[in-house]
Design a protein around this motif. Structure first.
Motif, PDB file in Angstrom:
ATOM      1  N   ASN A 188       0.824  -1.203   0.000  1.00  0.00           N
ATOM      2  CA  ASN A 188       0.000   0.000   0.000  1.00  0.00           C
ATOM      3  C   ASN A 188       0.861   1.257   0.000  1.00  0.00           C
ATOM      4  O   ASN A 188       0.572   2.220  -0.722  1.00  0.00           O
ATOM      5  CB  ASN A 188      -0.936  -0.006   1.211  1.00  0.00           C
ATOM      6  N   TYR A 189       1.935   1.245   0.781  1.00  0.00           N
ATOM      7  CA  TYR A 189       2.823   2.407   0.836  1.00  0.00           C
ATOM      8  C   TYR A 189       3.404   2.721  -0.540  1.00  0.00           C
ATOM      9  O   TYR A 189       3.518   3.890  -0.926  1.00  0.00           O
ATOM     10  CB  TYR A 189       3.943   2.157   1.838  1.00  0.00           C
ATOM     11  N   ALA A 190       3.720   1.683  -1.301  1.00  0.00           N
ATOM     12  CA  ALA A 190       4.297   1.888  -2.629  1.00  0.00           C
ATOM     13  C   ALA A 190       3.363   2.685  -3.537  1.00  0.00           C
ATOM     14  O   ALA A 190       3.810   3.421  -4.420  1.00  0.00           O
ATOM     15  CB  ALA A 190       4.635   0.547  -3.269  1.00  0.00           C
ATOM     16  N   ARG A 191       2.070   2.580  -3.306  1.00  0.00           N
ATOM     17  CA  ARG A 191       1.088   3.255  -4.149  1.00  0.00           C
ATOM     18  C   ARG A 191       0.994   4.753  -3.859  1.00  0.00           C
ATOM     19  O   ARG A 191       0.548   5.517  -4.711  1.00  0.00           O
ATOM     20  CB  ARG A 191      -0.299   2.602  -3.971  1.00  0.00           C
ATOM     21  N   VAL A 192       1.369   5.157  -2.638  1.00  0.00           N
ATOM     22  CA  VAL A 192       1.203   6.565  -2.249  1.00  0.00           C
ATOM     23  C   VAL A 192       2.513   7.187  -1.777  1.00  0.00           C
ATOM     24  O   VAL A 192       2.511   8.288  -1.217  1.00  0.00           O
ATOM     25  CB  VAL A 192       0.129   6.711  -1.140  1.00  0.00           C
ATOM     26  N   LYS A 193       3.614   6.497  -2.020  1.00  0.00           N
ATOM     27  CA  LYS A 193       4.896   6.921  -1.466  1.00  0.00           C
ATOM     28  C   LYS A 193       5.238   8.360  -1.826  1.00  0.00           C
ATOM     29  O   LYS A 193       5.645   9.147  -0.954  1.00  0.00           O
ATOM     30  CB  LYS A 193       5.992   5.980  -1.952  1.00  0.00           C
ATOM     31  N   GLU A 194       5.101   8.728  -3.089  1.00  0.00           N
ATOM     32  CA  GLU A 194       5.475  10.078  -3.506  1.00  0.00           C
ATOM     33  C   GLU A 194       4.588  11.132  -2.849  1.00  0.00           C
ATOM     34  O   GLU A 194       5.059  12.176  -2.397  1.00  0.00           O
ATOM     35  CB  GLU A 194       5.418  10.192  -5.031  1.00  0.00           C
ATOM     36  N   GLU A 195       3.282  10.867  -2.788  1.00  0.00           N
ATOM     37  CA  GLU A 195       2.370  11.821  -2.149  1.00  0.00           C
ATOM     38  C   GLU A 195       2.691  11.973  -0.667  1.00  0.00           C
ATOM     39  O   GLU A 195       2.661  13.090  -0.118  1.00  0.00           O
ATOM     40  CB  GLU A 195       0.929  11.351  -2.305  1.00  0.00           C
ATOM     41  N   VAL A 196       2.970  10.856  -0.009  1.00  0.00           N
ATOM     42  CA  VAL A 196       3.281  10.891   1.418  1.00  0.00           C
ATOM     43  C   VAL A 196       4.580  11.649   1.664  1.00  0.00           C
ATOM     44  O   VAL A 196       4.676  12.454   2.599  1.00  0.00           O
ATOM     45  CB  VAL A 196       3.363   9.463   1.994  1.00  0.00           C
ATOM     46  N   ASN A 197       5.571  11.405   0.829  1.00  0.00           N
ATOM     47  CA  ASN A 197       6.844  12.108   0.997  1.00  0.00           C
ATOM     48  C   ASN A 197       6.671  13.619   0.910  1.00  0.00           C
ATOM     49  O   ASN A 197       7.260  14.377   1.694  1.00  0.00           O
ATOM     50  CB  ASN A 197       7.850  11.635  -0.049  1.00  0.00           C
ATOM     51  N   VAL A 198       5.860  14.069  -0.023  1.00  0.00           N
ATOM     52  CA  VAL A 198       5.595  15.507  -0.157  1.00  0.00           C
ATOM     53  C   VAL A 198       4.933  16.040   1.107  1.00  0.00           C
ATOM     54  O   VAL A 198       5.298  17.108   1.626  1.00  0.00           O
ATOM     55  CB  VAL A 198       4.714  15.783  -1.392  1.00  0.00           C
ATOM     56  N   ALA A 199       3.953  15.298   1.622  1.00  0.00           N
ATOM     57  CA  ALA A 199       3.228  15.740   2.812  1.00  0.00           C
ATOM     58  C   ALA A 199       4.145  15.796   4.029  1.00  0.00           C
ATOM     59  O   ALA A 199       4.092  16.753   4.822  1.00  0.00           O
ATOM     60  CB  ALA A 199       2.053  14.807   3.075  1.00  0.00           C
ATOM     61  N   VAL A 200       4.973  14.783   4.201  1.00  0.00           N
ATOM     62  CA  VAL A 200       5.876  14.751   5.348  1.00  0.00           C
ATOM     63  C   VAL A 200       6.886  15.899   5.274  1.00  0.00           C
ATOM     64  O   VAL A 200       7.144  16.585   6.281  1.00  0.00           O
ATOM     65  CB  VAL A 200       6.589  13.386   5.422  1.00  0.00           C
ATOM     66  N   LEU A 201       7.448  16.118   4.105  1.00  0.00           N
ATOM     67  CA  LEU A 201       8.407  17.223   3.949  1.00  0.00           C
ATOM     68  C   LEU A 201       7.749  18.570   4.223  1.00  0.00           C
ATOM     69  O   LEU A 201       8.387  19.484   4.769  1.00  0.00           O
ATOM     70  CB  LEU A 201       9.017  17.199   2.548  1.00  0.00           C
ATOM     71  N   ARG A 202       6.478  18.704   3.864  1.00  0.00           N
ATOM     72  CA  ARG A 202       5.751  19.951   4.135  1.00  0.00           C
ATOM     73  C   ARG A 202       5.715  20.220   5.638  1.00  0.00           C
ATOM     74  O   ARG A 202       5.937  21.355   6.090  1.00  0.00           O
ATOM     75  CB  ARG A 202       4.333  19.842   3.576  1.00  0.00           C
ATOM     76  N   VAL A 203       5.470  19.179   6.414  1.00  0.00           N
ATOM     77  CA  VAL A 203       5.436  19.342   7.871  1.00  0.00           C
ATOM     78  C   VAL A 203       6.827  19.622   8.419  1.00  0.00           C
ATOM     79  O   VAL A 203       7.011  20.491   9.284  1.00  0.00           O
ATOM     80  CB  VAL A 203       4.837  18.089   8.544  1.00  0.00           C
ATOM     81  N   LEU A 204       7.820  18.904   7.915  1.00  0.00           N
ATOM     82  CA  LEU A 204       9.184  19.131   8.393  1.00  0.00           C
ATOM     83  C   LEU A 204       9.640  20.565   8.141  1.00  0.00           C
ATOM     84  O   LEU A 204      10.335  21.167   8.959  1.00  0.00           O
ATOM     85  CB  LEU A 204      10.144  18.147   7.726  1.00  0.00           C
ATOM     86  N   ASP A 205       9.228  21.103   7.030  1.00  0.00           N
ATOM     87  CA  ASP A 205       9.602  22.489   6.721  1.00  0.00           C
ATOM     88  C   ASP A 205       8.983  23.471   7.710  1.00  0.00           C
ATOM     89  O   ASP A 205       9.578  24.508   8.021  1.00  0.00           O
ATOM     90  CB  ASP A 205       9.176  22.842   5.297  1.00  0.00           C
TER      91      ASP A 205
END
Length: 382
Positions: free
Chosen positions: A15-32
């Motif tokens: 399941n993670y493989a299907r949304v990995k790119e979207e999740v990475n963008v969201a996580v980086l948004r929070v880290l910023d």
């Protein structure tokens, strides 16, 4: 996939493989932002969940267990108050009642849906009943339309345990009523294996239309503070963090599609069982008329359940038992005075249920192998 490949009961990596790119963008948004606890991401998720459920408010918290604790805290339960619920559920449903000082009162379940029976709920109401806590087990809603008006007329709160059933619904009064929107409050878990799971712990309380409940739950999740360092009452520390909220916002966009994929997996199981002549030996889960099952788990009833589970495990098929001992027979609740035989359907299910592999990415050939192994165990379909 080879015959020696293990088939998991669920596989989060697919399941993670299907949304990995979207999740990475969201996580980086929070880290910023470096804003990790509550804040804009959590507020945005709360609004999106409330819109999805069609309720007035949703309040994020640290886990599904805390969602139950907070909802019941908002009722100001006292010693001697009773909360009616099911003995065939995960432990947290009942422990949250006792942690609030109230007494759990059990009602038995339906052997077809595994959910608490409406008539049994109504039969257990006493002058001490403060709330009813039905569990939408394994992804299917209880028919709350059968009890909602009666409970309201008696001043009894209806709190839905929706931990396994986000996206499930029933048609009530000509409209789609999602789990968590029918009662006074709904309690959700975002544990990673749930239909809508985050990458840690998380939970939420939905509030249908009572702004006082909404504000109360918001205060209770931050130590009972209406504003920082000013405490109206003693609450708990149960805050949803921004990273999990951002991940959930991504995953919420895919929830409906994933739930439909689960339903396709369930339909395929049924077809394969019929083709193999297994329907006299196992009982598949049934979808109640007027409802939409989202199959958090695919739970069958099976003859010689324990032998079958051992057989499947030896052949690389993972299965699980939810739940092996009903809560009225758990040692920690022995003070309630229940005994074996008090809830015969729950006890029967505990001896017969078996959860087969179920997740959106489960492959048809994997399901065929699961069903072939079951057929081999029973010596049919050859």
């Amino acid at each position: 996939m080879t015959e020696n490949t293990k088939i998991p009961s669920f596989d989060l990596t697919r399941n993670y493989a299907r949304v990995k790119e979207e999740v990475n963008v969201a996580v980086l948004r929070v880290l910023d932002t470096q804003h990790f606890i509550l804040g804009p991401e959590v507020e945005a998720l709360e609004k999106e969940i409330a819109a999805y459920l069609e309720v007035k408010n949703a309040v994020g918290c640290a886990s599904g267990t805390d969602a139950l604790v907070l909802a019941l805290m908002a009722l100001d339960l006292k010693p001697g108050d009773e909360v009616i619920t099911t003995p065939f559920t995960f432990f947290a449903t009942v422990s949250c009642i006792t942690r609030n000082g109230a007494t759990p009162v059990f009602a038995d379940v339906d052997p077809v849906t595994y959910n608490i029976k409406s008539e049994d709920i109504l039969a257990k109401i006493t002058p001490r009943t403060r709330a009813v806590l039905p569990v939408h087990l394994f992804g299917q809603m209880c028919p709350l339309e059968e009890i909602k008006d009666e409970l309201k007329s008696r001043g009894i709160a209806l709190i839905e345990d929706c931990a396994q059933a986000i996206g499930a619904h029933r048609m009530i009064d000509g409209r789609v009523a999602r789990s968590g929107s029918v009662g006074d409050m709904g309690c959700f878990s975002f544990f990673p294996t749930k239909n809508l799971g985050c990458y840690g712990d998380g939970g939420m309380v939905s509030i249908a239309d009572n702004p006082e409940f909404a504000q109360r739950v918001k205060n209770l999740r931050v130590h009972g503070a209406g504003k920082t360092y000013f405490h109206e009452e003693v609450g708990i520390n149960s805050r949803l963090d921004a990273l999990q909220a951002a991940i959930l916002r991504v995953r919420l966009r895919h929830l409906e599609g994933w739930n439909e994929e689960r339903r396709i997996v369930a339909e395929r199981y049924m077809t394969l069982f019929a083709e193999k002549g297994l329907l006299e030996l196992i009982t598949p889960p049934a979808e109640l008329a007027g409802g939409r099952h989202v199959y958090h788990q695919y739970v069958i009833r099976a003859q010689r359940r324990d032998e079958l589970q051992k057989f499947l495990d030896e052949r690389g098929v993972t299965s699980r038992v939810y739940y092996p001992l009903p809560l009225h027979l758990q040692h920690c609740f022995s003070y309630l005075g229940y005994a074996k035989g008090d809830f015969p359907v729950s006890e029967m299910l505990a001896d017969e249920v078996l959860a087969l592999p179920m997740f959106p990415e489960l492959l048809p050939e994997e399901q065929e192998r699961v069903v072939n192994e079951i057929a081999d165990f029973y010596g049919v379909g050859k």
